[in-house]
Scaffold this active site. Sequence first.
Site, mmCIF file in Angstrom:
data_model
loop_
_atom_site.group_PDB
_atom_site.id
_atom_site.type_symbol
_atom_site.label_atom_id
_atom_site.label_comp_id
_atom_site.label_asym_id
_atom_site.label_seq_id
_atom_site.Cartn_x
_atom_site.Cartn_y
_atom_site.Cartn_z
ATOM 1 N N ALA A 215 56.319 59.186 37.608
ATOM 2 C CA ALA A 215 56.543 59.740 38.941
ATOM 3 C C ALA A 215 56.936 58.624 39.915
ATOM 4 O O ALA A 215 57.901 57.907 39.696
ATOM 5 C CB ALA A 215 55.281 60.479 39.400
ATOM 6 N N ASP B 264 56.492 69.885 39.713
ATOM 7 C CA ASP B 264 55.345 68.976 39.709
ATOM 8 C C ASP B 264 54.489 69.125 40.962
ATOM 9 O O ASP B 264 53.273 68.935 40.919
ATOM 10 C CB ASP B 264 55.825 67.532 39.564
ATOM 11 C CG ASP B 264 56.196 67.194 38.119
ATOM 12 O OD1 ASP B 264 55.956 68.040 37.225
ATOM 13 O OD2 ASP B 264 56.728 66.095 37.893
ATOM 14 N N ALA C 285 55.598 55.741 40.535
ATOM 15 C CA ALA C 285 55.554 54.401 39.942
ATOM 16 C C ALA C 285 56.831 54.096 39.167
ATOM 17 O O ALA C 285 57.335 52.969 39.189
ATOM 18 C CB ALA C 285 54.333 54.272 39.033
ATOM 19 N N PHE C 286 57.362 55.079 38.469
ATOM 20 C CA PHE C 286 58.611 54.900 37.721
ATOM 21 C C PHE C 286 59.755 54.593 38.673
ATOM 22 O O PHE C 286 60.572 53.695 38.428
ATOM 23 C CB PHE C 286 58.899 56.174 36.913
ATOM 24 C CG PHE C 286 60.231 56.174 36.218
ATOM 25 C CD1 PHE C 286 60.405 55.498 35.020
ATOM 26 C CD2 PHE C 286 61.306 56.861 36.761
ATOM 27 C CE1 PHE C 286 61.632 55.504 34.381
ATOM 28 C CE2 PHE C 286 62.534 56.874 36.126
ATOM 29 C CZ PHE C 286 62.699 56.194 34.928
#
Length: 345
Positions: free
Chosen positions: A204, A87, A206-207
């Site tokens: 990402a 990523d 936030a998770f």
Amino acid sequence: MTASQPADRTACTPAEGVRRVLLAVHTGRADIIELARSSAERLSRAGLVVRLLEDEAVDLGIEGAEVVPFGPGAAEGAEVVIVMGGDGTFLRAAELARATDAALTGVNLGKVGFLAETEPETVEETLTAIEQCEYSVEERLTLAVDVFDAAGERVGGTWALNEASVEKVERSRVLDVVLAIDGRPLTSFGCDGVLAATPTGSTAYAFSAGGPVVWPDVEAILVVPTNAHALFARPLVTSPQSVLTVGVPADGTRARVSADGRRTVEIPVGGRVDVRRSERPVRIARVQPRSFGDRLVAKFGLPVRGFRGARGHAGPGHELPRGRNVLLREDTADRPAGGGADGQA
């Protein structure tokens, strides 16, 4: 954000008659370099011009490739940017593609890799789709970030594909913030920071901070406080037209905004950050028909057969065979002969 559209045939038949593909490669691993070399050779045989970034070209050693410096013009004239890495490599390449009309597609060679939809075993399918212009393009919502000083003067800005994180600079301090939506104060609390995330970035940072997983075709902006000292500090999902404002009181605590973990802007004491939908999205080239739900199952190894039927499965990422509808109880091969608990209606 829009629904997936077929590939632009004018991009596949450019005015100058030359199709270009930019390779963005994580050159820290020998297996990735080898994959990039074999892919470049195949694309060249198909008549496409392969372009490399200057800081990666020496390690890749691909003869006959165009070499360009990293910057806004690197993807100019390119039809697709193919990312080979994790990523982080994808987010780096997004800086290049967003400045042009090039579409991004990624081969996941990292750990989880939610941004890159292609796995190494399906690289051949991806290359075939690009060669034959058989892919769709979807637009992903991005964020525009503006930083203001205490007097209301704009002093900087950036953008984000995944998230913009307002965070404290000093680990020993608590960052006090005032949160407002569309110009109306909502709440205030002490915290480590506040995330504004896109649906693409919901899996990402936030998770990890406890935010919801949002399907990438949903239009919304997520607000996720991190380690907040407050009873009401739940993740919020706002309209894509909303403007999120995070104000930093003038108490001397230093703060900054970090975009995708790559670009940072210091926030003046007593300043504020406004986050809104950017007018320029990132274009993603999709070559796989796999749904986002299937990707969640594969990436996290989610059980989809029930706790009884999941016993003895092949391991994380193998619970959902390709093309299987998990809502239909079609697979009788795993049921014990003669019924029993698993075979009962």
